[in-house]
Motif scaffolding. Structure first.
Motif, mmCIF file in Angstrom:
data_model
loop_
_atom_site.group_PDB
_atom_site.id
_atom_site.type_symbol
_atom_site.label_atom_id
_atom_site.label_comp_id
_atom_site.label_asym_id
_atom_site.label_seq_id
_atom_site.Cartn_x
_atom_site.Cartn_y
_atom_site.Cartn_z
ATOM 1 N N LEU A 153 -21.656 19.520 39.853
ATOM 2 C CA LEU A 153 -21.405 18.225 40.100
ATOM 3 C C LEU A 153 -19.688 18.022 40.039
ATOM 4 O O LEU A 153 -19.532 16.891 40.771
ATOM 5 N N LEU A 154 -18.996 19.005 39.706
ATOM 6 C CA LEU A 154 -17.665 18.959 39.711
ATOM 7 C C LEU A 154 -16.888 20.048 40.383
ATOM 8 O O LEU A 154 -16.349 20.982 39.805
ATOM 9 N N PRO A 155 -17.462 20.223 41.787
ATOM 10 C CA PRO A 155 -17.028 21.614 42.489
ATOM 11 C C PRO A 155 -15.657 21.659 42.652
ATOM 12 O O PRO A 155 -14.888 23.018 42.540
ATOM 13 N N ARG A 215 -26.342 9.674 29.016
ATOM 14 C CA ARG A 215 -25.077 9.322 29.372
ATOM 15 C C ARG A 215 -23.927 10.077 28.761
ATOM 16 O O ARG A 215 -24.208 10.601 27.824
ATOM 17 N N PRO A 216 -23.003 10.050 29.541
ATOM 18 C CA PRO A 216 -21.867 11.073 29.165
ATOM 19 C C PRO A 216 -21.359 10.232 27.749
ATOM 20 O O PRO A 216 -20.533 9.330 27.659
ATOM 21 N N GLU A 217 -21.024 11.207 26.748
ATOM 22 C CA GLU A 217 -20.312 10.723 25.584
ATOM 23 C C GLU A 217 -20.159 12.302 24.974
ATOM 24 O O GLU A 217 -20.480 13.195 25.251
ATOM 25 N N PRO A 268 -21.452 13.140 38.046
ATOM 26 C CA PRO A 268 -19.952 13.354 38.016
ATOM 27 C C PRO A 268 -19.443 12.276 37.149
ATOM 28 O O PRO A 268 -18.271 12.683 36.843
ATOM 29 N N ASP A 269 -20.066 11.535 36.538
ATOM 30 C CA ASP A 269 -19.309 10.553 35.597
ATOM 31 C C ASP A 269 -18.957 11.249 34.181
ATOM 32 O O ASP A 269 -18.454 10.489 33.421
ATOM 33 N N PRO A 272 -14.542 11.912 33.585
ATOM 34 C CA PRO A 272 -13.510 11.155 32.435
ATOM 35 C C PRO A 272 -13.905 11.349 31.163
ATOM 36 O O PRO A 272 -12.657 11.544 30.406
ATOM 37 N N VAL A 273 -14.951 11.611 30.778
ATOM 38 C CA VAL A 273 -15.183 11.799 29.180
ATOM 39 C C VAL A 273 -14.676 13.268 29.003
ATOM 40 O O VAL A 273 -14.203 13.402 27.905
ATOM 41 N N LEU A 274 -15.109 14.325 29.933
ATOM 42 C CA LEU A 274 -14.570 15.533 29.401
ATOM 43 C C LEU A 274 -13.247 15.850 29.378
ATOM 44 O O LEU A 274 -12.659 16.458 28.843
ATOM 45 N N SER A 275 -12.542 15.036 30.288
ATOM 46 C CA SER A 275 -10.939 15.256 30.557
ATOM 47 C C SER A 275 -10.225 14.349 29.626
ATOM 48 O O SER A 275 -9.001 14.295 29.912
#
Lengths: 280, 146
Positions: A153-155, A215-217, A268-269, A272-275
């Motif tokens: 997703l985030l190469p 969903r990302p959290e 890939p959304d 922003p949550v990861l970082s």
């Protein structure tokens, strides 16, 4: 004259020596972590020389199955180390490692884990390394939790998706860990070439324990919860008490960083949550 | 009077409200609750049950039981006024009972207590990481000689 290939595992520089066929496999396997040694055999240019003697024409099915079940062990032997596994035997003396195994690179892979702890770093962790500039986030969890998915997703952000080498700048310091200033105790993560990845390193500013979700959290973990999870993903160097203690110190320090359960979906959304900064 | 000290083959860190201990010889790891950690950090080879109980504000019986548990697991040594150990706690460390491979959980209502204990997974016995399984992707499967 054997064929040679330089290989970098973070700051650990290796010189591989072997048959033409084996070096071709090694170059194929380690991708961008390999560099041409230009025939240099200068002892000062490399931390460890590895002389691999390939036996036979390739691994048998039985050898591959045996390698699935276990990985080589290190044991002290008269000032050096014996390396023994189902597909591999060898001896490390000083900075020269002699290995014998099938015409393949997977036996070397597991020996490299041991070399990392002996020569350079503190501990290897089962995880992916996501970076932004000099800052990094360890993304860890058991197989199947989504490390490789995250890399796909985030190469541009993820340097590697399987194993990460951890060290502190003070690894080689003679001072007790607890007496070192905080700035020298912060773990640095190095991407390792298992599997195709890119060389790189970053100061670890956060740790994510991955989970699948809709969903990302993220959800903050206490340091003690984080340590309990980290220890399950660490490859503890049990062959040496001093190595074991360094690994412990590194992981205990890591547990004091912001640690989270990161829930994400294949999108890939997640970035922003990861970082996101700690206070977000 | 019996005195207690930590074995030399242990390393430990206080992580907020827990104290995590590694047995460097037995390759086990333990987490102590807050009260257990207070006891652990009070051990220096000079104190007995009564003094440790006073320092930690715990009942002597609980301290005694907890110390016995730590001793049984090979994490501390007991020295008596009647026995000389030459100041080397490691000489009289009892070996722990065989460590279970399965993690154990103990969450009592009140401490001191060992919250969990688990065998360390060594790099030499690590299943599951697909990094060590050959031919995991197309790159590995490709024949570089073709």
């Amino acid at each position: 004259m054997p064929a040679t290939l330089g290989l970098s595992l973070g700051p650990l520089r290796l010189l591989l020596e072997g048959s033409e066929q084996w070096i071709v496999l090694a170059r194929h396997r380690y991708g961008s972590f390999a560099f041409e040694s230009s025939g240099a055999t200068d002892e000062e240019a490399f931390d460890v020389r590895i002389r691999y003697r390939a036996l036979g024409n390739g691994p048998s099915t039985a050898q591959i199955e045996a390698a699935r079940a276990t990985t080589p062990n290190l044991s002290p032997d008269g000032g050096g180390w014996l390396v023994q596994g189902p597909c591999l035997t060898g001896r490390l003396e000083g900075r020269l490692l002699h290995l014998e195994g099938p015409l393949a690179t997977f036996p070397l892979d597991s020996a490299l884990v041991a070399l990392w702890s002996l020569f350079e770093g503190d501990v290897i962790l089962h995880g992916a390394l996501a970076v932004e500039g000099d800052l990094g986030w360890l993304c860890t969890g058991p197989s199947g939790v989504g490390k490789s998915t995250l890399a796909r997703l985030l190469p541009e952000r993820v340097l590697c998706d399987e194993l990460v080498g951890l060290g502190t700048p003070a690894t080689t310091s003679s001072a007790p860990f607890e007496k070192l200033p905080k700035s020298r105790r912060s773990p640095v993560a190095h991407s390792l070439p298992f599997y195709p990845g890119r060389p790189g390193k970053a100061e670890v500013v956060g740790v994510h324990f991955l989970e699948h979700g809709s969903r990302p959290e993220r959800h903050r973990l206490s340091p003690s919860e984080a340590f309990a999870r980290l220890r399950e993903q660490a490859f503890w160097p049990c062959w040496s008490e001093s190595n074991l203690e360094r690994a412990f110190s590194c992981l205990a320090e890591l547990a004091t960083k912001p640690c989270w359960r990161l829930v994400f979906r294949p999108d890939p959304d997640v970035w922003p949550v990861l970082s996101a900064p700690e206070a977000a | 009077m019996d005195r207690f000290d930590r074995c030399k083959h242990t390393a430990w860190r206080r992580i907020v409200d827990q104290t995590v201990i590694i047995d460097l010889e037995g390759h086990m790891t333990y987490a102590l609750d807050s009260s257990g950690g207070d006891i652990w950090h009070a051990l220096d080879g000079t104190k007995g049950v009564a003094e440790i109980a006073g320092l930690t504000d715990l009942r002597p019986a609980k301290v005694d039981a907890f110390l016995s548990e730590l001793e049984k697991r090979g994490l501390i040594v007991r020295s008596s006024d009647d026995v000389s150990t030459d100041g080397d706690p490691s000489l009289s460390a009892p070996r722990p009972s065989p460590a279970s491979e399965e993690p154990s959980r103990n969450t009592p209502q009140e401490g001191p207590a060992i919250l969990w204990s688990e065998k360390l997974r060594s790099a030499a016995a690590s299943p599951g990481s697909c990094a060590f399984l050959p031919a995991q992707n197309a790159l590995c499967n490709a024949n570089p000689f073709s």
